[in-house]
Design a protein around this motif. Structure first.
Motif, PDB file in Angstrom:
ATOM      1  N   SER A  26       7.936  -4.021  -9.608  1.00  0.00           N
ATOM      2  CA  SER A  26       8.832  -4.151 -10.761  1.00  0.00           C
ATOM      3  C   SER A  26       9.677  -2.896 -10.916  1.00  0.00           C
ATOM      4  O   SER A  26       9.146  -1.810 -11.170  1.00  0.00           O
ATOM      5  N   PRO A  27      11.008  -3.031 -10.780  1.00  0.00           N
ATOM      6  CA  PRO A  27      11.888  -1.894 -11.031  1.00  0.00           C
ATOM      7  C   PRO A  27      11.865  -1.550 -12.526  1.00  0.00           C
ATOM      8  O   PRO A  27      11.565  -2.400 -13.360  1.00  0.00           O
ATOM      9  N   VAL A  28      12.201  -0.303 -12.857  1.00  0.00           N
ATOM     10  CA  VAL A  28      12.241   0.130 -14.249  1.00  0.00           C
ATOM     11  C   VAL A  28      13.655   0.602 -14.566  1.00  0.00           C
ATOM     12  O   VAL A  28      14.231   1.418 -13.855  1.00  0.00           O
ATOM     13  N   LYS A  29      14.218   0.056 -15.648  1.00  0.00           N
ATOM     14  CA  LYS A  29      15.547   0.449 -16.115  1.00  0.00           C
ATOM     15  C   LYS A  29      15.363   1.236 -17.402  1.00  0.00           C
ATOM     16  O   LYS A  29      14.806   0.739 -18.377  1.00  0.00           O
ATOM     17  N   GLY A  56       3.253  -7.432 -11.350  1.00  0.00           N
ATOM     18  CA  GLY A  56       3.374  -7.966  -9.993  1.00  0.00           C
ATOM     19  C   GLY A  56       4.291  -9.165  -9.909  1.00  0.00           C
ATOM     20  O   GLY A  56       4.396  -9.802  -8.866  1.00  0.00           O
ATOM     21  N   ASP A  57       5.000  -9.471 -11.022  1.00  0.00           N
ATOM     22  CA  ASP A  57       5.927 -10.601 -11.001  1.00  0.00           C
ATOM     23  C   ASP A  57       7.305 -10.217 -10.476  1.00  0.00           C
ATOM     24  O   ASP A  57       8.149 -11.066 -10.227  1.00  0.00           O
ATOM     25  N   GLY A  58       7.553  -8.905 -10.323  1.00  0.00           N
ATOM     26  CA  GLY A  58       8.831  -8.440  -9.788  1.00  0.00           C
ATOM     27  C   GLY A  58       9.938  -8.319 -10.813  1.00  0.00           C
ATOM     28  O   GLY A  58      11.040  -7.899 -10.480  1.00  0.00           O
ATOM     29  N   ASP A  59       9.663  -8.678 -12.079  1.00  0.00           N
ATOM     30  CA  ASP A  59      10.689  -8.583 -13.118  1.00  0.00           C
ATOM     31  C   ASP A  59      11.000  -7.128 -13.439  1.00  0.00           C
ATOM     32  O   ASP A  59      10.104  -6.276 -13.421  1.00  0.00           O
ATOM     33  N   THR A  60      12.259  -6.865 -13.770  1.00  0.00           N
ATOM     34  CA  THR A  60      12.653  -5.519 -14.169  1.00  0.00           C
ATOM     35  C   THR A  60      12.086  -5.205 -15.552  1.00  0.00           C
ATOM     36  O   THR A  60      12.099  -6.045 -16.454  1.00  0.00           O
ATOM     37  N   VAL A  74       9.045  11.641 -11.421  1.00  0.00           N
ATOM     38  CA  VAL A  74       9.491  10.311 -11.001  1.00  0.00           C
ATOM     39  C   VAL A  74      11.011  10.346 -10.951  1.00  0.00           C
ATOM     40  O   VAL A  74      11.664  10.648 -11.955  1.00  0.00           O
ATOM     41  N   THR A  75      11.583  10.060  -9.787  1.00  0.00           N
ATOM     42  CA  THR A  75      13.039  10.104  -9.643  1.00  0.00           C
ATOM     43  C   THR A  75      13.657   8.781 -10.080  1.00  0.00           C
ATOM     44  O   THR A  75      12.961   7.762 -10.222  1.00  0.00           O
ATOM     45  N   LYS A  76      14.971   8.811 -10.262  1.00  0.00           N
ATOM     46  CA  LYS A  76      15.677   7.561 -10.606  1.00  0.00           C
ATOM     47  C   LYS A  76      15.542   6.556  -9.468  1.00  0.00           C
ATOM     48  O   LYS A  76      15.473   5.339  -9.704  1.00  0.00           O
ATOM     49  N   SER A  77      15.470   7.052  -8.252  1.00  0.00           N
ATOM     50  CA  SER A  77      15.259   6.179  -7.097  1.00  0.00           C
ATOM     51  C   SER A  77      13.873   5.521  -7.156  1.00  0.00           C
ATOM     52  O   SER A  77      13.734   4.335  -6.854  1.00  0.00           O
ATOM     53  N   ASP A  78      12.851   6.298  -7.553  1.00  0.00           N
ATOM     54  CA  ASP A  78      11.504   5.734  -7.711  1.00  0.00           C
ATOM     55  C   ASP A  78      11.515   4.624  -8.751  1.00  0.00           C
ATOM     56  O   ASP A  78      10.891   3.568  -8.557  1.00  0.00           O
ATOM     57  N   LEU A  79      12.207   4.861  -9.863  1.00  0.00           N
ATOM     58  CA  LEU A  79      12.261   3.864 -10.935  1.00  0.00           C
ATOM     59  C   LEU A  79      12.920   2.576 -10.451  1.00  0.00           C
ATOM     60  O   LEU A  79      12.427   1.477 -10.707  1.00  0.00           O
ATOM     61  N   SER A  80      14.027   2.717  -9.719  1.00  0.00           N
ATOM     62  CA  SER A  80      14.736   1.516  -9.266  1.00  0.00           C
ATOM     63  C   SER A  80      14.043   0.832  -8.086  1.00  0.00           C
ATOM     64  O   SER A  80      14.196  -0.373  -7.891  1.00  0.00           O
ATOM     65  N   SER A  81      13.223   1.586  -7.327  1.00  0.00           N
ATOM     66  CA  SER A  81      12.500   0.989  -6.199  1.00  0.00           C
ATOM     67  C   SER A  81      11.379   0.074  -6.673  1.00  0.00           C
ATOM     68  O   SER A  81      11.024  -0.875  -5.983  1.00  0.00           O
ATOM     69  N   GLY A  82      10.806   0.372  -7.828  1.00  0.00           N
ATOM     70  CA  GLY A  82       9.785  -0.500  -8.393  1.00  0.00           C
ATOM     71  C   GLY A  82       8.384   0.053  -8.275  1.00  0.00           C
ATOM     72  O   GLY A  82       8.096   0.926  -7.463  1.00  0.00           O
ATOM     73  N   PHE A  83       7.512  -0.495  -9.139  1.00  0.00           N
ATOM     74  CA  PHE A  83       6.132  -0.046  -9.246  1.00  0.00           C
ATOM     75  C   PHE A  83       5.156  -1.171  -8.926  1.00  0.00           C
ATOM     76  O   PHE A  83       5.354  -2.325  -9.327  1.00  0.00           O
ATOM     77  N   GLN A 126       0.826  -1.210   0.000  1.00  0.00           N
ATOM     78  CA  GLN A 126       0.000   0.000   0.000  1.00  0.00           C
ATOM     79  C   GLN A 126       0.859   1.258   0.000  1.00  0.00           C
ATOM     80  O   GLN A 126       0.479   2.280  -0.572  1.00  0.00           O
ATOM     81  N   GLU A 127       2.017   1.185   0.658  1.00  0.00           N
ATOM     82  CA  GLU A 127       2.868   2.354   0.818  1.00  0.00           C
ATOM     83  C   GLU A 127       3.865   2.551  -0.323  1.00  0.00           C
ATOM     84  O   GLU A 127       4.630   3.509  -0.325  1.00  0.00           O
ATOM     85  N   THR A 128       3.841   1.654  -1.312  1.00  0.00           N
ATOM     86  CA  THR A 128       4.697   1.826  -2.484  1.00  0.00           C
ATOM     87  C   THR A 128       4.306   3.118  -3.199  1.00  0.00           C
ATOM     88  O   THR A 128       3.120   3.376  -3.402  1.00  0.00           O
ATOM     89  N   LYS A 129       5.289   3.912  -3.563  1.00  0.00           N
ATOM     90  CA  LYS A 129       5.001   5.193  -4.222  1.00  0.00           C
ATOM     91  C   LYS A 129       4.211   4.946  -5.510  1.00  0.00           C
ATOM     92  O   LYS A 129       4.528   4.018  -6.258  1.00  0.00           O
ATOM     93  N   PHE A 130       3.208   5.736  -5.738  1.00  0.00           N
ATOM     94  CA  PHE A 130       2.325   5.690  -6.907  1.00  0.00           C
ATOM     95  C   PHE A 130       1.413   4.458  -6.937  1.00  0.00           C
ATOM     96  O   PHE A 130       0.762   4.196  -7.941  1.00  0.00           O
ATOM     97  N   SER A 131       1.365   3.675  -5.847  1.00  0.00           N
ATOM     98  CA  SER A 131       0.534   2.456  -5.850  1.00  0.00           C
ATOM     99  C   SER A 131      -0.949   2.774  -6.028  1.00  0.00           C
ATOM    100  O   SER A 131      -1.693   1.970  -6.588  1.00  0.00           O
ATOM    101  N   ASP A 132      -1.379   3.968  -5.586  1.00  0.00           N
ATOM    102  CA  ASP A 132      -2.783   4.346  -5.765  1.00  0.00           C
ATOM    103  C   ASP A 132      -3.130   4.472  -7.248  1.00  0.00           C
ATOM    104  O   ASP A 132      -4.227   4.072  -7.677  1.00  0.00           O
ATOM    105  N   ILE A 133      -2.192   4.974  -8.048  1.00  0.00           N
ATOM    106  CA  ILE A 133      -2.414   5.098  -9.488  1.00  0.00           C
ATOM    107  C   ILE A 133      -2.469   3.710 -10.124  1.00  0.00           C
ATOM    108  O   ILE A 133      -3.338   3.415 -10.946  1.00  0.00           O
TER     109      ILE A 133
END
Length: 199
Positions: free
Chosen positions: A127-130, A187-191, A154-163, A60-67
């Protein structure tokens, strides 16, 4: 204290204890059936907030999870080939909802409430984003989340933290180049590899 008073006190204590346990069982602990009902209700009402409440706190506390959660219920509402009234039970049973734009990965877990009752909830993986920037500007780029994101940066930290699972639309600017991009973590956790190019 008289014997009658002691008996009355014991009865009151037992009634309060039974009432408290009943309250915890029906209102605090979430049964599998209630979890399924809540998920179904969230999809039927396209209520991303209610859907997100069914997940573990860290999800629930993941950034942008509400979107992401809002886009998931919209996707299930609009595209699922399963009956909307069965979507909650399908997820709780560990099956995948069919017909959606992504094959979402949700798991059901439980925890003990008062050491007695099982309370069920959903979990998923971020899922992190590269970002691969082929505009000639290297790592110099800015990312703005649109479509529900109200142009949040969206910061580089947000991207690497995952969505959290869902659909996210971005405006990405690198030097003189600007473009629109999207990702759809399941939701599979793949980058997720996101390629930014010069048009």
């Amino acid at each position: 204290m008289k014997k009658k008073d002691i008996i009355a006190l014991v009865i009151v204590v037992l009634v309060v204890l039974a009432g408290g346990l009943l309250f915890v069982k029906t209102r605090v602990a979430v049964s599998e059936n209630r979890l399924a009902d809540n998920i179904t209700k969230a999809v039927q009402k396209k209520d991303g907030k209610l859907f997100l409440k069914q997940f573990a706190k860290d999800n629930q506390e993941t950034k942008f999870s509400d979107i992401g959660a809002q886009s998931v219920v919209k996707d299930m509402y609009n595209n699922s080939t399963d009956a909307r009234s069965e979507i909650g039970q399908i997820i709780v049973d560990g099956r995948k909802v069919t017909g959606t734009k992504a094959t979402y990965h949700f798991d059901v877990e439980s925890k003990k409430v008062l050491g007695i009752f099982n309370s069920y909830y959903l979990t998923t993986r971020k899922s992190p984003v590269k970002v691969y920037n082929y505009t000639g500007y290297g790592s110099d780029f800015t990312v703005k989340l649109t479509d529900g994101g109200k142009n949040q940066t969206v910061t580089k930290s947000d991207l690497s933290s995952g969505f959290f699972p869902g659909t996210y639309n971005f405006d990405i600017t690198s030097g003189d180049t600007e473009g629109t991009y999207w990702i759809r973590p399941s939701g599979d956790g793949d980058t997720i590899d996101l390629t930014v190019t010069d048009y």
